[in-house]
Enzyme design. Structure first.
Site, PDB file in Angstrom:
ATOM      1  N   ASN A 107      35.829  47.040  49.154  1.00  0.00           N
ATOM      2  CA  ASN A 107      36.449  46.999  47.730  1.00  0.00           C
ATOM      3  C   ASN A 107      35.460  46.166  47.048  1.00  0.00           C
ATOM      4  OD1 ASN A 107      37.941  46.589  44.975  1.00  0.00           O
ATOM      5  ND2 ASN A 107      38.741  44.860  45.888  1.00  0.00           N
ATOM      6  N   HIS A 109      35.195  42.096  44.687  1.00  0.00           N
ATOM      7  CA  HIS A 109      36.282  42.011  44.498  1.00  0.00           C
ATOM      8  C   HIS A 109      35.469  39.971  44.422  1.00  0.00           C
ATOM      9  CE1 HIS A 109      40.385  39.505  43.679  1.00  0.00           C
ATOM     10  NE2 HIS A 109      39.952  38.770  44.394  1.00  0.00           N
ATOM     11  N   SER A 136      33.047  38.192  47.296  1.00  0.00           N
ATOM     12  CA  SER A 136      33.234  39.031  48.063  1.00  0.00           C
ATOM     13  C   SER A 136      33.460  40.152  48.326  1.00  0.00           C
ATOM     14  CB  SER A 136      35.243  39.040  49.371  1.00  0.00           C
ATOM     15  OG  SER A 136      34.648  37.324  48.937  1.00  0.00           O
ATOM     16  N   ASP A 145      43.660  43.095  48.061  1.00  0.00           N
ATOM     17  CA  ASP A 145      42.608  41.856  48.831  1.00  0.00           C
ATOM     18  C   ASP A 145      42.868  41.377  49.808  1.00  0.00           C
ATOM     19  OD1 ASP A 145      41.749  42.343  46.049  1.00  0.00           O
ATOM     20  OD2 ASP A 145      43.447  41.304  44.964  1.00  0.00           O
TER      21      ASP A 145
HETATM   22  C1  GRF Z   1      34.095  42.944  39.084  1.00  0.00           C
HETATM   23  O1  GRF Z   1      33.823  41.972  38.720  1.00  0.00           O
HETATM   24  C2  GRF Z   1      34.706  43.394  40.568  1.00  0.00           C
HETATM   25  O2  GRF Z   1      34.151  42.926  41.337  1.00  0.00           O
HETATM   26  C3  GRF Z   1      36.003  43.202  40.091  1.00  0.00           C
HETATM   27  O3  GRF Z   1      35.579  44.264  38.527  1.00  0.00           O
HETATM   28  C4  GRF Z   1      34.175  44.566  37.857  1.00  0.00           C
HETATM   29  C5  GRF Z   1      34.075  45.786  37.813  1.00  0.00           C
HETATM   30  O4  GRF Z   1      33.081  45.126  36.691  1.00  0.00           O
HETATM   31  N1  GRF Z   1      36.674  44.439  40.867  1.00  0.00           N
HETATM   32  P1  GRF Z   1      32.557  46.931  36.744  1.00  0.00           P
HETATM   33  O5  GRF Z   1      33.290  47.328  36.347  1.00  0.00           O
HETATM   34  O6  GRF Z   1      31.238  47.172  37.935  1.00  0.00           O
HETATM   35  O7  GRF Z   1      31.052  46.453  35.802  1.00  0.00           O
END
Ligand code: GRF
Length: 217
Positions: A107, A109, A136, A145
């Site tokens: 994932n 984050h 991360s 997370d």
């Molecule tokens: C990103 O900030 C990611 O870290 C978080 O959700 C957002 C997704 O953005 N988990 P995108 O859909 O890839 O533009």
């Protein structure tokens, strides 16, 4: 070649970064499918535009989380991914579905974990008054997370930042971070052993620092 399945609920800019990196020859991988819990996710349109099979499944059609996840991940598994990348996938995943894919589910984050888990991470960072923030990529475990962190990208918090400006700065680093981290998977260099991240067979004591040497705006 590394087979990547991408899970996304929304905008899909991280998905787009992977698509672009593969097209440019910067990532030796193939996106075998894009999966969403939302039919209106922009990520699905981005996938289709790139010729990648994309599908959504509506959680409201299922009685509970386990029922949805079983059906959802059966579709994901049908594409035989080596790694499943959650990139803005906003649903909690049931414990059994996580455990069954341990070491293959990652994932991205938007914080320097373990700081600022959950939602509204940029506002959390501003409220805490930190001077550095970032993103991360971590292995997914049942602890939200909380799984072992593979790699991070850092950005400064600048005077006058609000959650939007800080979030833009982080997002710009998320994209190379995800590409570079999946590049390590493509090269067969990263693995999860005994709940620890290994790089080239050696346990990491701290997360890798990637997507560096960038100018910040
Ligand atoms: C990103 O900030 C990611 O870290 C978080 O959700 C957002 C997704 O953005 N988990 P995108 O859909 O890839 O533009």
């Amino acid at each position: 070649m590394l087979r990547i399945a991408v899970l996304a609920s929304g905008r899909g800019s991280n998905l787009q970064a992977l698509v672009d990196a593969i097209a440019a020859g910067r990532l030796d991988a193939r996106i075998v499918g894009v999966f969403s819990d939302r039919a209106d996710a922009l990520a699905l349109q981005r996938a289709s535009a790139a010729g990648i099979p994309a599908q959504s499944l509506d959680p409201r059609a299922f009685a509970n989380r386990v029922g949805f996840d079983d059906a959802f991940f059966a579709r994901v598994d049908a594409t035989a991914p080596d790694v499943i990348a959650c990139a803005g996938y906003m649903r909690l995943i049931s414990e059994a579905s996580v455990q069954a894919r341990r070491g293959r589910l990652v994932n991205i984050h938007p914080s320097l974990l373990p700081a600022f888990k959950g939602l509204r991470t940029h506002a959390q960072a501003l409220q805490a008054g930190v001077s550095e923030h970032g993103a991360s990529v971590h292995y997914v475990t049942p602890d939200l997370d909380g799984g072992p962190v593979i790699a991070q990208a850092r950005v400064p918090v600048l005077p006058g930042d609000d959650a939007e400006s800080l979030g833009r700065r982080v997002l710009a680093r998320e994209h190379p971070l995800l590409v570079e981290t999946l590049g390590l998977f493509a090269a067969g260099r990263v693995a999860l052993r005994d709940d620890r991240v290994q790089l080239d067979g050696v346990p990491l004591s701290t997360p890798l620092q990637l997507a560096a040497n960038q100018r910040f705006a």
